[in-house]
Design a protein around this motif. Structure first.
Motif, mmCIF file in Angstrom:
data_model
loop_
_atom_site.group_PDB
_atom_site.id
_atom_site.type_symbol
_atom_site.label_atom_id
_atom_site.label_comp_id
_atom_site.label_asym_id
_atom_site.label_seq_id
_atom_site.Cartn_x
_atom_site.Cartn_y
_atom_site.Cartn_z
ATOM 1 N N PHE A 47 0.833 -1.200 0.000
ATOM 2 C CA PHE A 47 0.000 0.000 0.000
ATOM 3 C C PHE A 47 0.870 1.253 0.000
ATOM 4 O O PHE A 47 0.665 2.179 -0.796
ATOM 5 N N VAL A 48 1.851 1.287 0.893
ATOM 6 C CA VAL A 48 2.741 2.454 0.990
ATOM 7 C C VAL A 48 3.579 2.588 -0.284
ATOM 8 O O VAL A 48 3.718 3.684 -0.834
ATOM 9 N N ARG A 49 4.112 1.496 -0.763
ATOM 10 C CA ARG A 49 4.925 1.512 -1.983
ATOM 11 C C ARG A 49 4.104 2.016 -3.170
ATOM 12 O O ARG A 49 4.562 2.854 -3.950
ATOM 13 N N ASN A 50 2.873 1.535 -3.314
ATOM 14 C CA ASN A 50 2.006 1.953 -4.415
ATOM 15 C C ASN A 50 1.603 3.420 -4.322
ATOM 16 O O ASN A 50 1.258 4.036 -5.327
ATOM 17 N N ALA A 51 1.654 3.981 -3.111
ATOM 18 C CA ALA A 51 1.353 5.399 -2.920
ATOM 19 C C ALA A 51 2.605 6.265 -3.079
ATOM 20 O O ALA A 51 2.549 7.470 -2.858
ATOM 21 N N GLY A 52 3.714 5.638 -3.479
ATOM 22 C CA GLY A 52 4.947 6.375 -3.717
ATOM 23 C C GLY A 52 5.896 6.433 -2.534
ATOM 24 O O GLY A 52 6.930 7.093 -2.598
ATOM 25 N N GLY A 53 5.566 5.737 -1.450
ATOM 26 C CA GLY A 53 6.422 5.736 -0.270
ATOM 27 C C GLY A 53 7.658 4.874 -0.461
ATOM 28 O O GLY A 53 7.637 3.891 -1.211
ATOM 29 N N THR A 54 8.712 5.233 0.215
ATOM 30 C CA THR A 54 9.971 4.487 0.107
ATOM 31 C C THR A 54 10.390 3.849 1.422
ATOM 32 O O THR A 54 11.376 3.108 1.451
ATOM 33 N N GLU A 55 9.677 4.142 2.493
ATOM 34 C CA GLU A 55 9.999 3.548 3.783
ATOM 35 C C GLU A 55 8.772 3.571 4.682
ATOM 36 O O GLU A 55 7.813 4.302 4.434
#
Length: 95
Positions: A47-55
């Motif tokens: 979810f975080v990765r798909n929202a552009g998060g890196t950590e």
């Protein structure tokens, strides 16, 4: 329901610069030990990765949870004491 996890902007009042946080991971007692926590953590990371998060960050009381998260690639960053309990802030790079 057998388990829950949340991703929140801030899960710790003393840490306002780090975001997002893995929060409220809970597996009902009758369903523990079946890998459900791993699946929920993976889903939160996706979810975080798909929202552009890196950590992603979390905090947990010192003890076996730190070992559990460490085995999943989480890195301890720092410790703090709250209500006479030692906690560890951990970080997971999502590369």
């Amino acid at each position: 329901m057998v388990g829950i996890v949340m991703v929140v902007d801030n899960d710790l009042e003393i840490e306002t610069d780090r975001t997002p946080w893995l929060s409220a991971l809970y597996i009902t007692p009758g369903h523990r030990g079946q890998g459900i926590a791993h699946h929920l953590i993976d889903a939160a990371q996706d979810f975080v990765r798909n929202a552009g998060g890196t950590e992603l960050y979390l905090y947990a009381a010192k003890g076996r949870l730190i070992t559990f998260y460490g085995e999943l690639g989480w890195q301890p960053l720092e410790t703090f004491v709250q209500n006479a309990t030692d906690f560890v802030i951990m970080r997971k790079p999502l590369g």
